[in-house]
Scaffold this motif. Structure first.
Motif, PDB file in Angstrom:
ATOM      1  N   LEU A 143       0.861  -1.181   0.000  1.00 17.45           N
ATOM      2  CA  LEU A 143       0.000   0.000   0.000  1.00 17.45           C
ATOM      3  C   LEU A 143       0.896   1.230   0.000  1.00 17.45           C
ATOM      4  O   LEU A 143       1.811   1.343   0.817  1.00 17.45           O
ATOM      5  N   ILE A 151       0.471   5.290   0.113  1.00 18.24           N
ATOM      6  CA  ILE A 151      -0.405   6.462   0.272  1.00 18.24           C
ATOM      7  C   ILE A 151       0.366   7.674  -0.241  1.00 18.24           C
ATOM      8  O   ILE A 151       1.478   7.954   0.210  1.00 18.24           O
ATOM      9  N   GLU A 186       3.207  15.036   9.710  1.00 15.51           N
ATOM     10  CA  GLU A 186       1.801  14.765  10.058  1.00 15.51           C
ATOM     11  C   GLU A 186       1.260  13.630   9.175  1.00 15.51           C
ATOM     12  O   GLU A 186       0.563  12.737   9.660  1.00 15.51           O
ATOM     13  N   VAL A 232      -0.069   9.790  10.145  1.00 14.73           N
ATOM     14  CA  VAL A 232      -1.343   9.219   9.687  1.00 14.73           C
ATOM     15  C   VAL A 232      -1.091   7.847   9.053  1.00 14.73           C
ATOM     16  O   VAL A 232      -1.775   6.865   9.363  1.00 14.73           O
ATOM     17  N   LYS A 279      -0.359   5.074  11.420  1.00 11.61           N
ATOM     18  CA  LYS A 279      -1.575   4.600  12.103  1.00 11.61           C
ATOM     19  C   LYS A 279      -2.411   3.720  11.174  1.00 11.61           C
ATOM     20  O   LYS A 279      -3.042   2.756  11.620  1.00 11.61           O
ATOM     21  N   VAL A 280      -2.420   4.054   9.898  1.00 12.26           N
ATOM     22  CA  VAL A 280      -3.138   3.221   8.921  1.00 12.26           C
ATOM     23  C   VAL A 280      -2.491   1.832   8.886  1.00 12.26           C
ATOM     24  O   VAL A 280      -3.166   0.804   8.873  1.00 12.26           O
ATOM     25  N   GLU A 285      -3.604  -0.070  11.798  1.00 14.27           N
ATOM     26  CA  GLU A 285      -5.005  -0.483  11.664  1.00 14.27           C
ATOM     27  C   GLU A 285      -5.151  -1.654  10.683  1.00 14.27           C
ATOM     28  O   GLU A 285      -5.999  -2.524  10.876  1.00 14.27           O
ATOM     29  N   LEU A 286      -4.306  -1.683   9.646  1.00  7.55           N
ATOM     30  CA  LEU A 286      -4.457  -2.702   8.606  1.00  7.55           C
ATOM     31  C   LEU A 286      -3.869  -4.051   8.999  1.00  7.55           C
ATOM     32  O   LEU A 286      -4.190  -5.073   8.382  1.00  7.55           O
ATOM     33  N   SER A 326      -3.040  -7.196   6.466  1.00 11.04           N
ATOM     34  CA  SER A 326      -3.719  -7.137   5.162  1.00 11.04           C
ATOM     35  C   SER A 326      -2.772  -6.753   4.030  1.00 11.04           C
ATOM     36  O   SER A 326      -2.950  -7.156   2.890  1.00 11.04           O
ATOM     37  N   PHE A 327      -1.776  -5.942   4.357  1.00 12.22           N
ATOM     38  CA  PHE A 327      -0.778  -5.550   3.361  1.00 12.22           C
ATOM     39  C   PHE A 327       0.606  -5.944   3.860  1.00 12.22           C
ATOM     40  O   PHE A 327       0.876  -5.869   5.067  1.00 12.22           O
TER      41      PHE A 327
END
Lengths: 125, 125
Positions: free
Chosen positions: B6, B8, B21, B25, B28-29, B32-33, B36-37
């Motif tokens: 992934l 971003i 910043e 983010v 944190k993604v 959270e994942l 999955s990746f």
């Protein structure tokens, strides 16, 4: 009687379709909020209209006594930390009886993490 | 065996704290994942590093065969519609065996409406 206005402040773009996209988002927010605010509008820092000054004046013309300002920005750059507060400080001097209240900028919201994660997971399906 | 990365993609800023910043983010993604990746990273279109090319190369070095690209942008401007796809098209030529998949940009997500509404309501409390 107090009247609450919501002003969502975006950067503004030379590209009309980008500004239109923000206008659409804000109209959906207005719909979602129902009667919580007496008015919900969008204003642009630069490159597009209405300006922040226009948005504030219009809200007050419609009777607002409290204006909530939401910075529609992903990062806490100079625009969010300096330029927009500077404009609002001048508006406060013009309208001393109106209360202005900033929320933090959109990018600081924890909900962004979930949105990005969901977008990523969706791509694997 | 397929491996999913992934990436971003943010605009990038001259202000280090704004880039930091975004890095926060994305970390944190990643959290959270979970699994999955196989990798989750950030890349910047301009003004900051790693570049998109760096991010793609790094993902592939780590074994990625599929790369999901999430534009961390609020509006569908030239950057999202042209500049980033142009860069990825060149990467696709360099790495013909890797699959690249774009999600839509963050600002197009309906979840943004709820986030903005919640921020506005919170200001009334």
């Amino acid at each position: 009687m107090s009247k609450n206005a919501l002003l969502i402040i975006a950067h503004g773009s030379r590209k009309t379709s980008s500004n239109d996209e923000v206008v659409t988002v804000v109209s959906k927010v207005k719909e979602e909020l129902g009667d919580s605010f007496d008015s919900v509008s969008v204003a642009f820092l630069e490159l597009a209209t209405p300006s922040i000054e226009d948005g504030v004046r219009e809200s007050i013309t419609e009777g607002a006594t409290h204006i909530t300002l939401v910075p529609y920005f992903l990062a806490l750059g100079k625009h969010v930390s300096m330029d927009i507060p500077d404009i609002i400080q001048k508006q406060q001097l013009l309208y001393p009886n109106v209360t202005f209240k900033f929320t933090s900028h959109l990018g600081s919201q924890e909900g962004i993490i979930t949105l990005l994660s969901d977008m990523a997971l969706e791509s694997l399906r």
